[in-house]
Design a protein around this motif. Sequence first.
Motif, short mmCIF file in Angstrom:
data_model
loop_
_atom_site.label_atom_id
_atom_site.label_comp_id
_atom_site.label_asym_id
_atom_site.label_seq_id
_atom_site.Cartn_x
_atom_site.Cartn_y
_atom_site.Cartn_z
N ALA A 1 -92.95 -35.42 51.87
CA ALA A 1 -91.55 -35.11 52.16
C ALA A 1 -90.93 -36.18 53.06
CB ALA A 1 -91.44 -33.73 52.80
N CYS A 2 -91.68 -36.57 54.09
CA CYS A 2 -91.17 -37.58 55.02
C CYS A 2 -90.98 -38.93 54.33
CB CYS A 2 -92.13 -37.74 56.20
SG CYS A 2 -92.11 -36.35 57.34
N SER A 3 -91.85 -39.25 53.40
CA SER A 3 -91.73 -40.53 52.69
C SER A 3 -90.44 -40.59 51.88
CB SER A 3 -92.93 -40.73 51.75
OG SER A 3 -94.14 -40.78 52.47
N TRP A 4 -90.13 -39.51 51.18
CA TRP A 4 -88.89 -39.47 50.40
C TRP A 4 -87.66 -39.50 51.30
CZ3 TRP A 4 -88.64 -40.82 45.60
CH2 TRP A 4 -89.73 -40.60 44.75
N LEU A 5 -87.73 -38.76 52.41
CA LEU A 5 -86.59 -38.74 53.32
C LEU A 5 -86.41 -40.09 54.02
CD1 LEU A 5 -87.14 -35.20 54.88
CD2 LEU A 5 -85.31 -35.89 53.32
N PHE A 6 -87.51 -40.75 54.37
CA PHE A 6 -87.43 -42.08 54.98
C PHE A 6 -86.83 -43.07 53.98
CE2 PHE A 6 -88.95 -46.24 56.25
CZ PHE A 6 -88.78 -46.22 57.63
N LEU A 7 -87.23 -42.95 52.72
CA LEU A 7 -86.67 -43.82 51.68
C LEU A 7 -85.18 -43.57 51.53
CD1 LEU A 7 -87.13 -45.89 49.40
CD2 LEU A 7 -87.62 -43.97 47.87
N GLY A 8 -84.77 -42.29 51.54
CA GLY A 8 -83.35 -41.97 51.45
C GLY A 8 -82.57 -42.55 52.61
N TRP A 9 -83.13 -42.43 53.82
CA TRP A 9 -82.47 -43.03 55.00
C TRP A 9 -82.35 -44.54 54.84
CZ3 TRP A 9 -84.85 -46.56 58.36
CH2 TRP A 9 -84.08 -46.91 59.49
N PHE A 10 -83.42 -45.18 54.42
CA PHE A 10 -83.43 -46.64 54.30
C PHE A 10 -82.42 -47.12 53.25
CE2 PHE A 10 -85.02 -50.57 52.38
CZ PHE A 10 -85.17 -51.37 53.51
N LEU A 11 -82.36 -46.44 52.10
CA LEU A 11 -81.47 -46.87 51.02
C LEU A 11 -80.00 -46.67 51.38
CD1 LEU A 11 -83.38 -45.57 47.86
CD2 LEU A 11 -83.22 -47.92 48.71
N HIS A 12 -79.71 -45.71 52.25
CA HIS A 12 -78.33 -45.48 52.66
C HIS A 12 -77.93 -46.32 53.87
CE1 HIS A 12 -78.70 -41.91 50.08
NE2 HIS A 12 -77.39 -41.85 50.10
N TYR A 13 -78.91 -46.89 54.55
CA TYR A 13 -78.62 -47.65 55.76
C TYR A 13 -78.78 -49.15 55.58
CZ TYR A 13 -79.33 -49.39 60.55
OH TYR A 13 -79.26 -50.12 61.72
N ALA A 14 -79.87 -49.57 54.96
CA ALA A 14 -80.19 -51.00 54.86
C ALA A 14 -79.11 -51.85 54.18
CB ALA A 14 -81.54 -51.18 54.14
N PRO A 15 -78.45 -51.36 53.11
CA PRO A 15 -77.45 -52.22 52.44
C PRO A 15 -76.35 -52.73 53.35
CG PRO A 15 -78.00 -50.35 51.04
CD PRO A 15 -78.65 -50.10 52.37
N PHE A 16 -76.04 -52.01 54.42
CA PHE A 16 -74.95 -52.45 55.30
C PHE A 16 -75.31 -53.73 56.05
CE2 PHE A 16 -73.77 -47.99 54.75
CZ PHE A 16 -72.41 -48.11 54.51
N TRP A 17 -76.61 -54.03 56.14
CA TRP A 17 -77.02 -55.28 56.79
C TRP A 17 -76.67 -56.50 55.94
CZ3 TRP A 17 -79.22 -55.93 61.65
CH2 TRP A 17 -79.56 -54.75 62.33
N THR A 18 -76.47 -56.28 54.65
CA THR A 18 -76.19 -57.40 53.74
C THR A 18 -74.71 -57.54 53.42
OG1 THR A 18 -76.50 -56.04 51.73
CG2 THR A 18 -78.46 -57.05 52.70
N MET A 19 -73.88 -56.59 53.87
CA MET A 19 -72.46 -56.59 53.52
C MET A 19 -71.66 -57.46 54.48
SD MET A 19 -71.72 -52.62 52.53
CE MET A 19 -72.64 -51.80 51.21
N GLY A 20 -70.67 -58.15 53.94
CA GLY A 20 -69.80 -58.97 54.77
C GLY A 20 -68.54 -58.24 55.19
N ARG A 21 -68.32 -57.04 54.67
CA ARG A 21 -67.10 -56.29 54.96
C ARG A 21 -67.15 -55.69 56.36
NH1 ARG A 21 -65.98 -50.56 52.99
NH2 ARG A 21 -65.25 -50.59 55.16
N VAL A 22 -66.00 -55.22 56.81
CA VAL A 22 -65.93 -54.56 58.11
C VAL A 22 -66.70 -53.24 58.05
CG1 VAL A 22 -63.76 -53.42 57.45
CG2 VAL A 22 -64.35 -53.65 59.87
N ALA A 23 -67.39 -52.92 59.13
CA ALA A 23 -68.23 -51.72 59.16
C ALA A 23 -67.81 -50.82 60.32
CB ALA A 23 -69.70 -52.10 59.29
#
Length: 207
Positions: free
Chosen positions: A97-119
């Motif tokens: 359960a924790c693995s899936w939830l950690f993956l969900g957190w990572f996929l919703h958070y990590a992309p913002f590190w690659t975006m050039g737009r205002v956050a």
Amino acid sequence: KFVELHRVMLDVNAQMKPKEGEITSQPWEWPLNYQGQWFCMNTKKRVYMLGNPIIFWGNLACLAFFPVLYAWDAFKEHRKHVESAKWKMARGKTVSACSWLFLGWFLHYAPFWTMGRVAYFHHYFPAFLFSSMLSAVIITYTARVFSASLPELLGPVFYHTVIGGVLAGAVLSFYIFSPLTYGMEGEPASYSTSPMHHLLWLQSWQF
């Protein structure tokens, strides 16, 4: 058309820039609850969007603890550790359960590190939901493990005390910081005479 529309959407999204005087934030600040975001700044009531400190920092601790739990589970499996079927199944379900939830957190958070737009701070909220669920699973499992090592009469007391304490801490923290949500009056918290001064736990909070 589908691909073209998404390409245009990504291009427009990447070109979004902050308005003059607008408070923005960086992705590294969000899990730390380092800085909030003004929601309303009229003359009568001021509303400041800030995460519940107890929950945000608790989630951060659980996110840091998850790799330890995962490594411990892998170590036990590798060494063929002998344990009851009940606890082996509980540990397996928890790690899964924790693995899936950690993956969900990572996929919703990590992309913002690659975006050039205002956050903005609110961009972290979808990832925050996954981290909160992850914390609930880890806290529940940890409390059960420790309660099982105690005498039969003390185990349930310890478990319910831990869960009740966590819930009480979250509710108390919400109550203390509720003026930020329902509207603040008076001087800014940076002034020692402000009724909100005692809530300025971090200097980066700007209410």
